[in-house]
Design a protein around this motif. Sequence first.
Motif, short mmCIF file in Angstrom:
data_model
loop_
_atom_site.label_atom_id
_atom_site.label_comp_id
_atom_site.label_asym_id
_atom_site.label_seq_id
_atom_site.Cartn_x
_atom_site.Cartn_y
_atom_site.Cartn_z
N THR A 112 -21.87 -18.16 -33.03
CA THR A 112 -23.35 -17.51 -33.59
C THR A 112 -23.03 -16.42 -33.32
OG1 THR A 112 -24.53 -18.71 -32.09
CG2 THR A 112 -24.12 -19.87 -34.05
N MET A 113 -23.57 -15.21 -33.94
CA MET A 113 -24.52 -13.75 -33.65
C MET A 113 -25.40 -13.60 -34.24
SD MET A 113 -22.28 -12.00 -36.20
CE MET A 113 -22.36 -12.18 -38.07
N LEU A 114 -25.94 -12.99 -33.46
CA LEU A 114 -26.94 -12.27 -33.56
C LEU A 114 -27.51 -11.07 -34.67
CD1 LEU A 114 -30.94 -12.66 -32.80
CD2 LEU A 114 -29.71 -10.17 -31.14
N ALA A 115 -28.27 -11.44 -35.96
CA ALA A 115 -28.24 -9.71 -37.05
C ALA A 115 -29.57 -9.94 -37.53
CB ALA A 115 -27.51 -10.37 -37.74
N ALA A 116 -29.98 -8.76 -37.67
CA ALA A 116 -30.76 -8.20 -38.17
C ALA A 116 -30.59 -8.07 -39.75
CB ALA A 116 -31.41 -6.54 -38.23
N ALA A 147 -35.63 -8.93 -39.55
CA ALA A 147 -35.56 -10.77 -38.84
C ALA A 147 -34.47 -10.44 -38.20
CB ALA A 147 -36.20 -11.75 -39.43
N LEU A 148 -35.26 -10.74 -36.35
CA LEU A 148 -33.49 -11.60 -35.75
C LEU A 148 -33.99 -12.23 -35.66
CD1 LEU A 148 -34.37 -8.73 -32.66
CD2 LEU A 148 -32.90 -8.29 -35.00
N ARG A 149 -32.51 -12.83 -36.07
CA ARG A 149 -31.68 -14.38 -36.50
C ARG A 149 -30.43 -14.77 -35.31
NH1 ARG A 149 -36.29 -15.54 -37.43
NH2 ARG A 149 -37.42 -15.25 -39.86
N ALA A 164 -29.94 -10.53 -46.65
CA ALA A 164 -28.77 -10.08 -46.51
C ALA A 164 -29.01 -8.84 -44.77
CB ALA A 164 -28.54 -8.92 -47.17
N ILE A 165 -27.76 -8.92 -44.41
CA ILE A 165 -27.26 -8.43 -43.42
C ILE A 165 -27.15 -6.56 -44.05
CG2 ILE A 165 -26.02 -7.87 -41.13
CD1 ILE A 165 -25.81 -10.84 -41.27
N LEU A 166 -28.07 -5.80 -43.62
CA LEU A 166 -27.76 -4.70 -44.14
C LEU A 166 -26.77 -4.21 -43.25
CD1 LEU A 166 -31.17 -3.13 -44.94
CD2 LEU A 166 -29.28 -4.87 -46.47
N LEU A 180 -31.00 -3.41 -30.93
CA LEU A 180 -30.93 -4.61 -31.89
C LEU A 180 -32.27 -4.51 -33.31
CD1 LEU A 180 -29.46 -5.25 -35.08
CD2 LEU A 180 -28.86 -7.04 -33.65
N GLN A 181 -32.61 -4.85 -31.55
CA GLN A 181 -34.53 -5.03 -31.25
C GLN A 181 -34.97 -4.14 -32.12
OE1 GLN A 181 -32.20 -5.38 -28.95
NE2 GLN A 181 -32.22 -7.92 -28.58
N ASP A 182 -35.08 -3.23 -32.31
CA ASP A 182 -36.07 -1.48 -32.42
C ASP A 182 -35.43 -1.39 -33.84
OD1 ASP A 182 -36.91 -1.41 -29.49
OD2 ASP A 182 -34.44 -0.64 -29.68
N VAL A 183 -34.29 -2.67 -35.06
CA VAL A 183 -34.38 -2.42 -35.76
C VAL A 183 -35.36 -1.87 -36.69
CG1 VAL A 183 -34.60 -4.42 -37.10
CG2 VAL A 183 -32.89 -3.18 -37.73
N ASN A 184 -36.86 -2.38 -37.13
CA ASN A 184 -37.83 -1.96 -37.85
C ASN A 184 -38.22 -0.27 -37.30
OD1 ASN A 184 -37.97 -4.05 -39.74
ND2 ASN A 184 -38.63 -5.16 -37.46
#
Length: 330
Positions: free
Chosen positions: A4-8, A18-20, A62-64, A307-311
């Motif tokens: 698994t991996m973290l994605a925005a 959303a981080l998933r 989608a992951i952008l 990545l947590q700051d994506v928004n």
Amino acid sequence: MNNTMLAAIAESAQAPLALRQVARPIPGKGQVLVKVHAAGVNPLDTKIAAGAAAHARQALPAILGLDLAGTVVAVGEAVTGFAPGDEVFGMAGGIGGAQGAMAEYIAVDARLIAAKPQALTQREAAALPLAFITAWEGLVDRANVRAGQRVLVHGGAGGVGQVAVQLAKARGAEVFATGSADSLDFIRSLGATAIDYRAQSVDSYLEQYTAGEGFDIVYDTVGGQTLDASFQAVKTYTGHVLSCLGWGEHRLAPLSFKSATYSGVFTLLPLLTGKGREHHGAILREAAALADAGQLRIRVDQQRYALQDVNEAFRQVAQGQGKTVIELLS
């Protein structure tokens, strides 16, 4: 390496990303798996997230993220030229149904990437692919920019504009670029003659810099009325207008009366159609060579984003705040 991996993820139009935790991709035939160190945020990414970019053919969720820099961790069948441990960069996903770069890992078509320039950081390299490919496809592929020509770049401090200025200079042209008053010093630092488009009319700078003849090449990176101004600014007979945002409706009469030519640039085509992908890799190798020769740099927003700051990064880009990059430091 777990599976698994973290994605925005842009889950729906105009909603915060959303981080998933999602499944980590496995490289297929012709692909490499890249651990993403940095992902560029382009205006197109923000438009897709807003549900306003049908031409990108990226249905949500989608992951952008089109642009990336990272390290190869695995190689799929029939891939040559890349091995685990290689640092790479490219414009390799985020449209046409493909996973984007705003995730810890991405499986990419090996034809779309190249070895990262040694002179650039991962963060800088991730800001470069879309801008450089767009500049190259216009100036080199369409217009064959060369020594002895005068080139005008509209929007010379923007993402594509700053690269176009440097590319034209590297190929021997004399370069001029328009911008707002607060961008003129940066444009001059790239080696171009800076023109304040608000303070000076097209006729005025044509007379000042070309004795009224017009520019050999005019690259519009702004669109709208700027494309009309480009038709006005180009040289009679041999002039060539380029635009990467020529999507509106325009009167061609001013261009036709000059017997000049026009080319549109749509950089996404190889990702959407699968045709011409090798050329994108070749263009990126040219970018790396120029960067390593000291002829190409990219100005990145000083603000750092994880990545947590994506928004917040998306908000900055939507407001036109320079080349923004998300760093995945884990």
